[in-house]
Design a protein around this motif. Structure first.
Motif, PDB file in Angstrom:
ATOM      1  N   LEU A  27       0.821  -1.206   0.000  1.00 33.15           N
ATOM      2  CA  LEU A  27       0.000   0.000   0.000  1.00 33.15           C
ATOM      3  C   LEU A  27       0.855   1.256   0.000  1.00 33.15           C
ATOM      4  O   LEU A  27       0.563   2.216  -0.730  1.00 33.15           O
ATOM      5  N   ILE A  28       1.908   1.268   0.801  1.00 37.68           N
ATOM      6  CA  ILE A  28       2.741   2.461   0.919  1.00 37.68           C
ATOM      7  C   ILE A  28       3.535   2.716  -0.356  1.00 37.68           C
ATOM      8  O   ILE A  28       3.723   3.862  -0.766  1.00 37.68           O
ATOM      9  N   TYR A  34      -0.004   6.061  -6.360  1.00 41.70           N
ATOM     10  CA  TYR A  34      -0.878   6.026  -7.532  1.00 41.70           C
ATOM     11  C   TYR A  34      -2.134   6.854  -7.280  1.00 41.70           C
ATOM     12  O   TYR A  34      -2.579   7.608  -8.143  1.00 41.70           O
ATOM     13  N   TRP A  35      -2.691   6.732  -6.099  1.00 40.48           N
ATOM     14  CA  TRP A  35      -3.896   7.466  -5.719  1.00 40.48           C
ATOM     15  C   TRP A  35      -3.625   8.978  -5.691  1.00 40.48           C
ATOM     16  O   TRP A  35      -4.383   9.781  -6.241  1.00 40.48           O
ATOM     17  N   LEU A  40      -3.894  14.350  -8.310  1.00 40.62           N
ATOM     18  CA  LEU A  40      -3.217  15.580  -8.733  1.00 40.62           C
ATOM     19  C   LEU A  40      -3.409  15.838 -10.221  1.00 40.62           C
ATOM     20  O   LEU A  40      -3.695  16.970 -10.635  1.00 40.62           O
ATOM     21  N   ILE A  41      -3.271  14.816 -11.038  1.00 38.59           N
ATOM     22  CA  ILE A  41      -3.463  14.978 -12.481  1.00 38.59           C
ATOM     23  C   ILE A  41      -4.900  15.395 -12.779  1.00 38.59           C
ATOM     24  O   ILE A  41      -5.145  16.288 -13.601  1.00 38.59           O
TER      25      ILE A  41
END
Length: 61
Positions: A27-28, A34-35, A40-41
């Motif tokens: 997860l880290i 990715y999240w 941001l994009i």
């Protein structure tokens, strides 16, 4: 030492602990970046579209 049921419980504990450790590492290192990158994009694209919409309405007036 250990009786058989205690031994199985200890092995179950170690298995769950190990699975949790590797899940947190996964997860880290993969999911959270990715999240954050995707959000941001997406936000930058929204800002770009807002500026384009303002520019289009300003040129029509």
């Amino acid at each position: 030492m250990f009786e058989f049921d205690q031994y199985l419980g200890f092995l179950a504990f170690l298995g769950i602990l190990t699975l949790g450790f590797w899940l947190m590492i996964f997860l880290i290192t993969f999911i959270v970046p990715y999240w954050i990158g995707g959000s941001l994009i997406e936000r930058l694209n929204e800002i770009k579209e807002e500026k384009k919409a303002k520019r289009d309405t300003a040129t029509r007036v």
